[in-house]
Write an enzyme that holds these catalytic residues in place. Structure first.
Site, PDB file in Angstrom:
ATOM      1  N   HIS A   1       0.810  -1.105  -0.140  1.00 27.25           N
ATOM      2  CA  HIS A   1      -0.216  -0.226   0.163  1.00 27.25           C
ATOM      3  C   HIS A   1       0.697   1.577   0.557  1.00 27.25           C
ATOM      4  O   HIS A   1       0.335   2.319  -0.817  1.00 27.25           O
ATOM      5  CB  HIS A   1      -1.033  -0.304   0.936  1.00 27.25           C
ATOM      6  CG  HIS A   1      -2.103  -1.078   1.092  1.00 27.25           C
ATOM      7  ND1 HIS A   1      -2.557  -1.725   2.056  1.00 27.25           N
ATOM      8  CD2 HIS A   1      -2.095  -1.321   0.186  1.00 27.25           C
ATOM      9  CE1 HIS A   1      -3.200  -2.458   1.744  1.00 27.25           C
ATOM     10  NE2 HIS A   1      -3.693  -2.442   0.317  1.00 27.25           N
TER      11      HIS A   1
ATOM     12  N   ASP B   1      -3.149  -7.746  -6.641  1.00 25.56           N
ATOM     13  CA  ASP B   1      -2.819  -8.453  -6.219  1.00 25.56           C
ATOM     14  C   ASP B   1      -3.559 -10.339  -5.454  1.00 25.56           C
ATOM     15  O   ASP B   1      -4.204 -10.193  -4.276  1.00 25.56           O
ATOM     16  CB  ASP B   1      -2.560  -7.981  -4.717  1.00 25.56           C
ATOM     17  CG  ASP B   1      -4.191  -7.102  -4.506  1.00 25.56           C
ATOM     18  OD1 ASP B   1      -4.720  -7.425  -5.469  1.00 25.56           O
ATOM     19  OD2 ASP B   1      -3.704  -7.125  -3.230  1.00 25.56           O
TER      20      ASP B   1
ATOM     21  N   GLY C   1     -10.833 -11.207 -12.069  1.00 25.56           N
ATOM     22  CA  GLY C   1     -10.551  -9.766 -12.360  1.00 25.56           C
ATOM     23  C   GLY C   1      -9.457  -9.988 -13.438  1.00 25.56           C
ATOM     24  O   GLY C   1      -8.852  -9.577 -14.263  1.00 25.56           O
TER      25      GLY C   1
ATOM     26  N   GLU D   1     -13.899  -8.400  -7.292  1.00 26.14           N
ATOM     27  CA  GLU D   1     -14.045  -9.328  -6.424  1.00 26.14           C
ATOM     28  C   GLU D   1     -15.044 -10.721  -6.623  1.00 26.14           C
ATOM     29  O   GLU D   1     -16.223 -10.484  -6.935  1.00 26.14           O
ATOM     30  CB  GLU D   1     -14.659  -8.957  -5.251  1.00 26.14           C
ATOM     31  CG  GLU D   1     -14.633  -9.390  -3.859  1.00 26.14           C
ATOM     32  CD  GLU D   1     -13.129 -10.606  -3.848  1.00 26.14           C
ATOM     33  OE1 GLU D   1     -12.920 -11.610  -3.225  1.00 26.14           O
ATOM     34  OE2 GLU D   1     -11.707  -9.802  -4.042  1.00 26.14           O
TER      35      GLU D   1
END
Length: 288
Positions: free
Chosen positions: A19, A170, A150, A121
């Site tokens: 992040h 990720d 995704g 998601e």
């Protein structure tokens, strides 16, 4: 397929690396006037309670963002880490960090009105939480929550109308095929939109696929003639009596030109503040 829940790991050392890099990257990309499309291939729930049952079960945030916050009170943080901590604290009105923003909320926080965010998601529980959390933003058409894979879903958004995009990838890597799908995704994305910025997080674990992944990503970047950056953070030796992840990495294609210098300053500090044994270390390389 749906066993992984990031709520157990929110705010750990891997999130600090991921992040902090994501914030620095987006801060740079939003200095240009043209609109930006951001795609998060594995969005998760969006917001996490560090004092909730999931997070307290593992207590990984104690050795991640919470340790960083405690250490920050005794010294000066590198700008990249200070920006990260300031953003996390912006979700917490009091002195204590109880809410941790996942990548969807970090991204949305930094977007401008004309930018767009696509969140993918598949986990049914996380999807419901994500949709509910995003609804509270009242962001309208700026943020879209998409119940789809995704890896495949981002294809229809590349290239974006504004010809500017950031892709964060990720996955949990609990599914072995993720190690193959990530470089396949990057290869396809670079063919569709070579000038986009692509950020890939991955765990460093004792599996051949994990160690081979950055090499494959580097090969894709070189084949496309694009700049790349690779940063890793190790907080302790893998294995041993302590369970959990000991190291992770971030690989970026078309990274901001400012990111290498920012990480040169921040990574040694991450090792100093988050390291758990004498094996704590970092690496940083770039090319193109």
């Amino acid at each position: 397929m749906f066993s992984y829940r990031h709520a157990f790991h929110a705010g750990n050392h891997a999130d600090v690396l991921k992040h902090a890099v994501l914030i620095a990257t987006l801060q740079h990309l939003t200095t240009k006037e043209a609109a930006l499309t951001v795609l998060d291939t594995h969005a998760g729930a969006g917001l996490y309670r560090l004092d909730g049952d999931y997070a307290r079960t593992s207590a990984e945030a104690d050795a991640g963002v919470l340790r960083l916050a405690a250490q920050a009170d005794t010294g000066t943080l590198a700008p990249l880490l200070q920006d990260y901590l300031d953003l996390v604290r912006s979700f917490n009105p009091g002195a204590h960090i109880r809410i941790y923003p996942g990548s969807p909320f970090i991204l949305q926080k930094l977007l401008r009105p004309n930018d767009r965010l696509k969140l993918f998601e598949l986990h049914p529980t996380d999807l419901r939480a994500l949709a509910g959390n995003v609804a509270q933003l009242q962001a309208g058409r700026q943020v879209a929550v998409l119940q789809e894979d995704g890896f495949a879903g981002l294809r229809r958004f590349l290239p974006p109308p504004s010809r500017r995009a950031l892709v964060l990838c990720d996955p949990s890597y609990e599914i072995k095929s993720d190690y193959a799908r990530v470089p396949e995704m990057l290869q396809d994305a670079l063919k569709r939109f070579a000038t986009g910025t692509y950020a890939v997080w991955y765990p460093i674990i004792p599996r051949p696929e994990a160690h081979d992944l950055p090499r494959r990503l580097k090969a894709q970047a070189l084949r496309a003639g694009r700049n790349w950056l690779h940063a890793t953070l190790t907080v302790r030796a893998g294995g041993g009596p302590r369970p959990g992840l000991g190291a992770s990495g971030m690989f970026l294609v078309n990274p901001p030109h400012t990111l290498h210098a920012a990480l040169q300053q921040a990574l040694p500090q991450m090792v100093e503040l988050l390291g758990q044994d004498r094996n704590a270390a970092h690496t940083l390389e770039a090319g193109g």
